[in-house]
Design an enzyme around this catalytic site. Sequence first.
Site, PDB file in Angstrom:
ATOM      1  N   THR A  33      -9.648  -4.816  -0.403  1.00 46.74           N
ATOM      2  CA  THR A  33     -10.489  -5.287   0.604  1.00 46.74           C
ATOM      3  C   THR A  33     -11.492  -4.342   1.263  1.00 46.74           C
ATOM      4  OG1 THR A  33      -8.984  -5.239   2.273  1.00 46.74           O
ATOM      5  CG2 THR A  33      -8.974  -7.186   1.081  1.00 46.74           C
ATOM      6  N   GLN A  53       2.440  -6.085  -3.234  1.00 44.32           N
ATOM      7  CA  GLN A  53       2.532  -5.988  -1.675  1.00 44.32           C
ATOM      8  C   GLN A  53       3.931  -5.220  -1.423  1.00 44.32           C
ATOM      9  OE1 GLN A  53       1.612  -9.441  -3.324  1.00 44.32           O
ATOM     10  NE2 GLN A  53      -0.321  -8.547  -2.952  1.00 44.32           N
ATOM     11  N   LYS A  57       2.447   1.968  -5.223  1.00 41.75           N
ATOM     12  CA  LYS A  57       3.102   1.576  -6.439  1.00 41.75           C
ATOM     13  C   LYS A  57       2.420   1.717  -7.758  1.00 41.75           C
ATOM     14  CE  LYS A  57       3.430  -2.617  -4.474  1.00 41.75           C
ATOM     15  NZ  LYS A  57       2.759  -2.147  -3.250  1.00 41.75           N
ATOM     16  N   GLY A  67      -3.671  -4.279  -4.874  1.00 40.88           N
ATOM     17  CA  GLY A  67      -4.761  -3.349  -5.441  1.00 40.88           C
ATOM     18  C   GLY A  67      -3.950  -1.980  -5.885  1.00 40.88           C
ATOM     19  N   HIS A  68      -3.891  -1.806  -7.230  1.00 46.24           N
ATOM     20  CA  HIS A  68      -2.994  -0.515  -7.356  1.00 46.24           C
ATOM     21  C   HIS A  68      -3.967   0.447  -7.955  1.00 46.24           C
ATOM     22  CE1 HIS A  68       1.072  -3.160  -7.892  1.00 46.24           C
ATOM     23  NE2 HIS A  68       0.429  -3.250  -6.787  1.00 46.24           N
ATOM     24  N   ASP A  79       0.778  -1.254  -0.043  1.00 47.84           N
ATOM     25  CA  ASP A  79       0.003   0.060   0.120  1.00 47.84           C
ATOM     26  C   ASP A  79       0.987   1.124  -0.148  1.00 47.84           C
ATOM     27  OD1 ASP A  79      -2.400  -1.620   0.434  1.00 47.84           O
ATOM     28  OD2 ASP A  79      -2.055  -1.903   2.459  1.00 47.84           O
TER      29      ASP A  79
END
Length: 429
Positions: A301, A224, A16, A40-41, A13
């Site tokens: 999420t 990640q 990136k 999740g980017h 998070d």
Amino acid sequence: MSVTVVLGTQWGDEGKGKIVDLLSWDADIVARFQGGANAGHTIVHEKKRTVLHLIPSGILHKNCICLLGSGMVIDPVQLLEEIDMLEASGVSVEGRLFISHRAHLIMPYHKILDGINERNLGSEAIGVTGRGIGPAYTDKIMRVGIRIVDLLNRKTFRKKLEANIIAKNQIIKSVYGEPELDCDKIYNSLIDFDKRIDPLVKDVSIYLSDAIERKETILCEGAQGTLLDIDWGTYPYVTSSSTTAGGAVTGLGIGPTRIDRVLGVLKAYTTRVGAGPFPTEFDEEMNEKMRDAGDEFGATTGRARRCGWLDLVIGKYSAKVNGIDAWALTKLDVLSHFDTLKICTAYEYQGKHIDRFPADLEIVAGCQPVYEELPGWRSDISEIRDFEDLPDEAKTYINRICELTDTPVSIISVGSERNQTIRLDLPDN
């Protein structure tokens, strides 16, 4: 020509997606090397927000080729949804998106087992996303996984699938009392998936090797963060893949001598999602303040992230593990909400001074951070595009990061938009 690895240096998070998108404007190829739809980017351009879970963050640049490497685990449902979402928004992936034939597939039973495993851990739960990542990588290591290439031979694929379904149903039904999986239904859905992705399947290793020989510019995108690496992270509170720079080599099939630069994405403070020790974590009141200021909720999420001061014990550790050449510092603008800032420079544990990140999680959980306090700046920096125009306090904060990690900062993000960026050693877009 260059091959640059862009990766997270904390617990994920870090931002990136924005950094890869930013650098993709003059890249020929962006190649994702590990993980799956647990990533999740988020990319924000002209107030439009795009969240990608599998497809590389370079996809919004029409001249950029995007690759999914063999180190990934591919969720067929998520991939098709993402392709459809991009196409509906006017972003064509035709001729621009390719998938390694060696990449493993996430199957319906992986998601079921992921949820069951997490529930059974109870208070010891790790906090996984439930996307089937761990079970898919488990099957890969157990040598029973199903890869993209397996879909090409229908007979062999059916045989492998049936063997997996029989084994998984024994666990799902007999042990946990859940409904059995239907082999025919899964088989047919994956055959339909294969028909759609058939033009996208390539030998990614050879594709990249040829591109390197042509002296093309390549970005290797990680998901990640370093502290979630299966080997070098805060085990067992980690993901199931190699999130460090070495993962780019194994996940894409390129030699280590081909890597020219490693760019570490470092958030100006620290966050993590899920369980596990977190030395600089705020109390709940400060957590809420930082979450509101930085919109610290997971793109995958929606879970609230745990927040804390910048931990440069972790920063120094990540710099060494990854061989980081420079930092991309993100969310500096969020710190404009605080009068005083803190940087963790070391830990204290049972009277001992620790300046290296411990492997023993009991030590990590029991240590106290040693802080250096710096003044905040309490002014909006989101429109600043030149380092010299930053408040003196912000420049001091950045320079202290460089000094403590012995690593320069080359990119500074002062907002979520692509253009809300200060670039110190790179050409302007």
